[in-house]
Scaffold this motif. Structure first.
Motif, short mmCIF file in Angstrom:
data_model
loop_
_atom_site.label_atom_id
_atom_site.label_comp_id
_atom_site.label_asym_id
_atom_site.label_seq_id
_atom_site.Cartn_x
_atom_site.Cartn_y
_atom_site.Cartn_z
N ASP A 108 0.82 -1.20 0.00
CA ASP A 108 0.00 0.00 0.00
C ASP A 108 0.85 1.25 0.00
OD1 ASP A 108 -2.54 0.59 -0.06
OD2 ASP A 108 -2.83 0.72 2.12
N PRO A 135 0.91 5.78 -1.27
CA PRO A 135 0.67 6.67 -2.40
C PRO A 135 1.70 6.54 -3.51
CG PRO A 135 1.48 7.88 -0.47
CD PRO A 135 1.17 6.49 -0.02
N PHE A 136 2.88 6.03 -3.17
CA PHE A 136 3.94 5.94 -4.19
C PHE A 136 4.20 4.50 -4.61
CE2 PHE A 136 4.93 9.90 -1.93
CZ PHE A 136 5.04 10.77 -2.99
N SER A 137 3.29 3.60 -4.27
CA SER A 137 3.59 2.19 -4.46
C SER A 137 3.53 1.78 -5.93
CB SER A 137 2.62 1.33 -3.65
OG SER A 137 2.87 -0.02 -3.95
N THR A 138 4.61 1.17 -6.39
CA THR A 138 4.61 0.63 -7.76
C THR A 138 3.83 -0.68 -7.81
OG1 THR A 138 6.58 -0.69 -7.37
CG2 THR A 138 6.92 1.56 -8.14
N PRO A 156 4.64 6.73 -9.63
CA PRO A 156 4.83 5.28 -9.50
C PRO A 156 3.59 4.46 -9.84
CG PRO A 156 5.76 6.43 -7.61
CD PRO A 156 5.04 7.46 -8.41
#
Ligand code: HEM
Ligand SMILES: [Cu+2]
Ligand SMILES: [Cu+2]
Lengths: 231, 835
Positions: A17, A19-22, A159
């Motif tokens: 999880d 906001p920047f998860s690839t 991402p």
């Protein structure tokens, strides 16, 4: 057992999880890369287990291990294993990578991104060169991001939508992105660019196509507004 | 007529000794300097480690107020720079310097004074960097110093200059060590030890040293160009004036990728010695491993672009570099499976070094696998510049270097101290390091995939990286405790370890045939090797060598003698007389340091003074090198006689110059590459003004460059016939003077070098020729002095042959450069493809 698996799955998913998860892709590029990652992870874990098992085998039971001739160890391990693993992997990656390229197409929107120490401006040539500091994108439509810089090297990266691409003085790089869902996505600078590298974050708002002009501040009376936009 | 062993030992000790007190600074002996290199690099490792702990403390929690970005940027830049340039490379050099002569059956390396000079340069260069850190003006643009962030407009302070000058200083030291190691391996071994009989470690170091010879010049060139851009505003990397920041990246990674293998290969070489010892059988697949490591060396120079997958390179090129990078798995696999096969076919036993071998297998294989992942272009676009890469690079570097070096430490420490370890805390230390390391870096892959970029000084809870970072920081501190325990363990072993006679591990290599701690001359007499030198009956050999039953079992003329071999046949063909301990290397390094510091503080007149001092000292050093008499064949024992190195065709200095020119040629090629790269790729071409082609000037310079090599041949013939050489030398100097004058005039004709990269590169190519012609003059001065002093004689013409070689090189590169300068104006017209 089942319960533990469920808990494990929850932890795993929760662990991906952010906001920047690839690993929580929201577009075709990011999804394709996330799939590649999961595939490679599985393969890598198997290979790693294999090598460690072999190490344990030769240390603990060299008698049995010596039944395999020295030459065979080297040929099977050094040549056979890579020959088995690498061609499919490289093939997969190349084909997947090819799809992510900005091939010409009818329905491609264009946004021009200029980076600077320390921030971003986004220009929309289609809408007469409007400038904004939040990136607005239409959902479900491929967009070509033309990336440039005013000073040092930065890198443009959202991402959840796809990979990053550098902004390099004297060059224009084009990144093809597409968002599959409306919403807000986090973006950031990925190439170290000085003391303001960390704050070089930006928001990406993805709208239904019909909402995009409004988001860009273009009302029905857009024409008179456009005049005070700097080109 | 062998003298009594005791007498021999006394005589050799006296000849080879380094004096006490201030004399210690005059040491040139490989055992002393190898240890100094290793201890110094361990100190730098500790400093780099403290910095990494500060990084981890800062990142342990979100919104950390411990350090701000200005300091954080210095810390991670210095951590990376120290670990790569001041720890890893010098550590492997130190290990090679310490071990190689002993493994190869030589008494020292080929150029002891150069070893000392290299050490001092390293120490001074590294100290400059660390002092800058203490003063708060350390480099802060990341360890790969990307332009334009590191250029003057965006890094106006001294920080970037510290990096460029300090690291170049250390690189030059590394280059001298690489030349020295290559020549020593090729020439100085025990009789009978053909290349195919060398212990595999020597092969690894040979390949590594050659890689250094061709790998470092691109970075040295890039650093010089960037420093010139910063100091004198010549635009090589400035896109607004026809330069290109990508040129920096290409040159940096052209060095940087091979660098990773330069670090890994010696460690793998150590493993290839350690594993067979504990498997109690010789290495399986000796030849396959050699082929694999040569393949690895070649591959590593062809895949630098995988560090640049996100700069916007065409996809076809990316596919090529991606496949190439994946291919590295093959030679790596061959080595790993050769080691497994060695264990499988032996009777493996556990000891502390083997624990670290296990650690290596675990950590390095994981790093290799993530490396293959990163070689996949599309995945790289996501993972690049995130903590995934930070995790990957530590798995590779710690797995591929630190773990093997710790194995090597426990394996060879008894050789240094003469004492064996008392296990207990060694094992605890290992587990702390192993667990601490994985706790720091294993899940850092995930941190990266969750989008945490590298080189950010803090983050917020909302980013979702909090727990991952906290665990990493805790792991980091466990890791540090492990290292502290290793340090304690070493001290304990030095104090309390059990003494042993010889060869405690039942190894088969010659470094265990000597007394421990090693005497300065290593071998009382030099062995004859009749089989592969990694399975020798070391204990018996040690006894007979100490009794003076080998070669050179004498103390002659107070000379420090060792044997030089014909490279391929392994027959002795010369007695190499090595230089005694002297302070000259220290003084020369101090003078060099003055040059570097005055460049740093931009006191250019002082830099010239320093340069003059360096030159004087080098000429002076030359005045005490070699022999002033003809000796003819000298007996070396066992009824064989060979001449001293001054009277043969291929003595070590000849090979050293050849290797130096290989490095120099690589630098020249990099410069030409840069010139063409900018012309083809950079924006803002063509330039507003180009140089008027001046054929007459070009012809005059060319004549001035081509004449000296011809004259040098005349000098050689005259010397061979016993006639004087001064007339010839004068004529050659005249040619060079004409060339230099012409070149300087040409440089003044270059239109406004600060205006455009075309002019800047043209001036650089011409300056390159000036430099070489100038050094040519120094060769001629040295020839004159040494001829007068009687070092050059009909049978001792080496100096003149070296001069000839240098002048040949100068003429060839100079003429190529002149040609480029002539055609470039025409080429610029047909560019115009740029936006
Ligand atoms: C002793 C344990 C170590 C720890 C805990 C550690 C930790 C770290 C961390 C957290 C970073 C990332 C900093 C950032 O991007 O903000 C880093 C960067 C780096 N480390 Fe280490 N490190 C260790 C040992 C080493 C060793 C042994 C080497 C090499 C031989 C090394 C080479 C590097 C390099 C080259 C970088 C990149 C620096 C840059 O981005 O400019 N590290 N290290
Ligand atoms: Cu940035
Ligand atoms: Cu690389």
């Amino acid at each position: 057992m089942g319960r533990w698996l469920a808990v494990g799955a929850v932890v795993l998913v929760a662990g991906c999880d952010g906001p920047f998860s690839t690993l929580e892709p929201r577009g075709p590029a990011a999804s394709s890369i996330a799939n590649l990652w999961w595939g490679m992870l599985a393969g890598a874990l198997i290979l790693m287990a294999l090598v460690l098992a072999l190490f344990a085998f030769v240390m603990l039971a060299p008698k049995q291990a010596s039944r395999i001739a020295p030459r065979h160890w080297i040929i099977w391990g050094g040549l056979g294993l890579p020959a088995l693993v690498l061609p499919p992997l490289v093939g997969w990656s190349l084909v997947a990578g090819e799809r992510l390229l900005p091939h010409p197409g009818a329905d491609v929107a264009v946004v021009e991104v200029e980076s600077f120490q320390f921030g971003w401006t986004f220009r929309y040539p289609e809408y007469g060169g409007i400038e904004r500091d939040i990136l607005h994108l239409p959902v479900g439509q491929p967009v070509d991001i033309h990336i440039t810089t005013r000073d040092v090297i930065h890198a443009f990266w959202i991402p959840q939508l796809g990979g990053k691409l550098d902004a390099i003085p004297g060059h224009v790089n084009v990144l093809r992105l597409q968002a599959d869902e409306t919403g807000v996505y986090a973006g950031q600078c990925a190439e170290f660019c000085g003391t303001g590298h960390l704050p070089m974050r930006f928001e990406t708002h993805v709208h239904a196509p019909e909402d995009l002009p409004a988001a860009l501040g273009i009302t029905a009376a857009a024409d008179d507004q456009e005049e005070d936009q700097q080109p | 007529m062998t003298p009594s062993p005791l007498r021999l030992h006394k005589d050799l000790s006296r000849i080879w000794a380094t004096g006490p007190g201030f004399q210690r600074l005059a040491a040139v002996n490989h055992t002393i300097l190898g240890l100094r290199f290793m201890v110094t690099s361990a100190v730098f490792f500790a400093i780099g480690g403290v910095l990494s702990m500060m990084i981890r403390a800062q990142l342990a929690t979100p919104h950390s107020a411990f350090i701000g970005p200005e300091i954080y940027n210095q810390i991670f830049t210095m951590h990376g720079t120290i670990m790569m340039f001041l720890f890893a490379i010098p550590m492997l050099e130190g290990l090679a310097i310490y071990l190689l002569p002993k493994m190869l059956g030589a008494r020292d390396l080929a150029f002891p004074r150069m070893t000392a000079y290299g050490y001092w340069c390293y120490l001074f260069g590294g100290s400059i960097l660390v002092i800058a850190l203490i003063l708060g003006v350390a480099p802060d643009s990341g360890w790969f110093m990307y332009t334009p962030l590191s250029s003057k407009p965006y890094s106006p302070g001294i920080n970037a200059d510290v990096w460029l000058l300090g690291v170049t200083f250390v690189e030059i030291s590394a280059l001298t060590m690489a030349v020295e190691l290559t020549v020593s391996i090729l020439k100085l071994r025990a009789p009978g030890m053909t290349l195919a009989r060398m212990p595999i470690f020597a092969w690894y170091i040979l390949v590594t040293a050659v890689m250094m010879v061709v790998g470092f010049p691109p970075l040295i060139l890039a650093s010089i160009l960037l420093e010139v851009e910063r100091a004198f505003d010549l635009p090589f990397f400035d896109a607004t004036r026809g330069g290109d920041p990508l040129l920096w990246q290409h040159l940096f990674w052209l060095f940087g990728h091979p660098e990773v293998y330069i670090i890994f290969l010696p460690a793998a070489g150590a493993l290839s010695i350690i594993i067979p010892t504990f498997a109690q059988r010789p290495l399986v697949g000796y030849r396959a491993v050699i082929v694999a490591l040569v393949a690895m060396a070649f591959l590593s120079f062809g895949i630098w672009v995988h560090h640049m997958f996100t700069v916007g390179i065409p996809h076809m090129a990316l596919a090529f570099f991606s496949a190439g990078s994946a291919l590295v798995a093959v030679p790596t696999g061959v080595q790993i499976f050769a080691w497994l096969a060695t264990l499988a076919h032996g009777r493996p036993r556990w000891d502390v070094p083997m624990l670290y071998v296990f650690g290596f297998f675990f950590v390095f294989v994981a790093g290799g696998l993530t490396g293959v992942m990163l070689a996949m272009v599309s995945f790289n676009w996501q993972a690049h510049d995130t903590h995934f890469v930070v995790a990957h690079l530590h798995y590779v570097l710690v797995g591929g270097f630190v773990f093997p070096m710790l194995a090597a430490l426990y394996y060879w420490l008894p050789n240094v101290t003469g004492r064996q370890s008392v296990h207990r805390i060694s094992v605890t230390a290992f587990w702390l390091i192993f667990i601490g390391f994985n706790l720091t870096f294993w899940h850092m892959h995930l941190t990266g995939l969750l989008g945490m970029p590298r080189r950010i000084y803090t983050y917020t809870e909302a980013d979702g990286w909090t727990w991952l970072n906290l665990v990493s920081s805790m792991g980091g501190f466990i890791l540090t405790m492990g290292f502290a325990l290793v340090a304690m363990d070493i001290l304990l072993q030095m104090r309390l370890g059990r003494r042993f006679r010889r060869d405690p591990w039942r190894a088969g290599t010659l470094e265990w045939a000597i007394a421990t701690p090693p005497p300065p001359y290593a071998f009382a007499s030099i062995p004859e090797v009749t089989e592969r030198a990694d399975r020798l009956p070391v204990r018996e050999m040690g006894r007979s060598l100490a009794a003076g039953e080998g070669y050179l079992a004498h103390a002659r003329n107070g000379w420090q003698e060792t044997l030089g071999l014909h490279t391929t046949t392994g027959r002795p063909d010369q007695v190499v007389v090595l230089s005694r301990s002297t302070h000259l290397p220290l003084y020369t390094a101090i003078a060099t340091c003055v040059v570097v510091l005055s460049l740093l503080f931009k006191v250019y007149w002082l830099a010239l003074v320093g340069l003059a001092a360096v030159i004087t000292l080098m000429l002076w050093t030359a005045q005490i090198s070699g022999l002033r008499k003809d000796y003819g064949p000298l007996p070396i024992g066992h009824g064989i006689a060979v001449p001293p190195h001054t009277e043969v065709e291929g003595p070590p200095p000849w090979w050293a110059l050849v290797m130096t020119l290989v490095a120099d040629g690589t630098l020249f090629l990099s410069l030409i590459y840069g010139m063409f790269y900018l012309w083809l790729v950079a924006a803002n071409w063509p330039p507003a003004a180009v140089m008027e082609p001046n054929l007459i000037l070009t012809a005059v310079i060319a004549a001035g460059l081509v004449l000296p090599p011809l004259v040098a041949r005349g000098a050689l013939r005259a010397n061979a016939k016993g006639r004087g050489i001064l007339l010839w030398v004068g004529l050659a100097a005249l040619g060079l003077a004409v060339a230099i004058a012409g070149l300087v005039f040409a440089i003044m004709q270059v239109p406004a070098p600060t205006r455009h990269a075309y002019s800047a590169t043209t001036a650089a190519v011409l300056a390159y020729a000036v430099f070489h012609a100038g050094v040519g003059v120094l060769f001629l001065i040295s020839n004159t002095l040494r001829w007068r002093a009687g070092f050059i004689a009909p049978r001792r013409g080496l100096d003149l042959r070296l001069t000839r070689l240098w002048l040949d090189y100068t003429a060839v590169t100079g003429v190529i450069g002149l040609g480029l300068v002539l055609v470039m104006p025409y080429l610029t017209e047909i560019s115009g493809v740029q936006p």
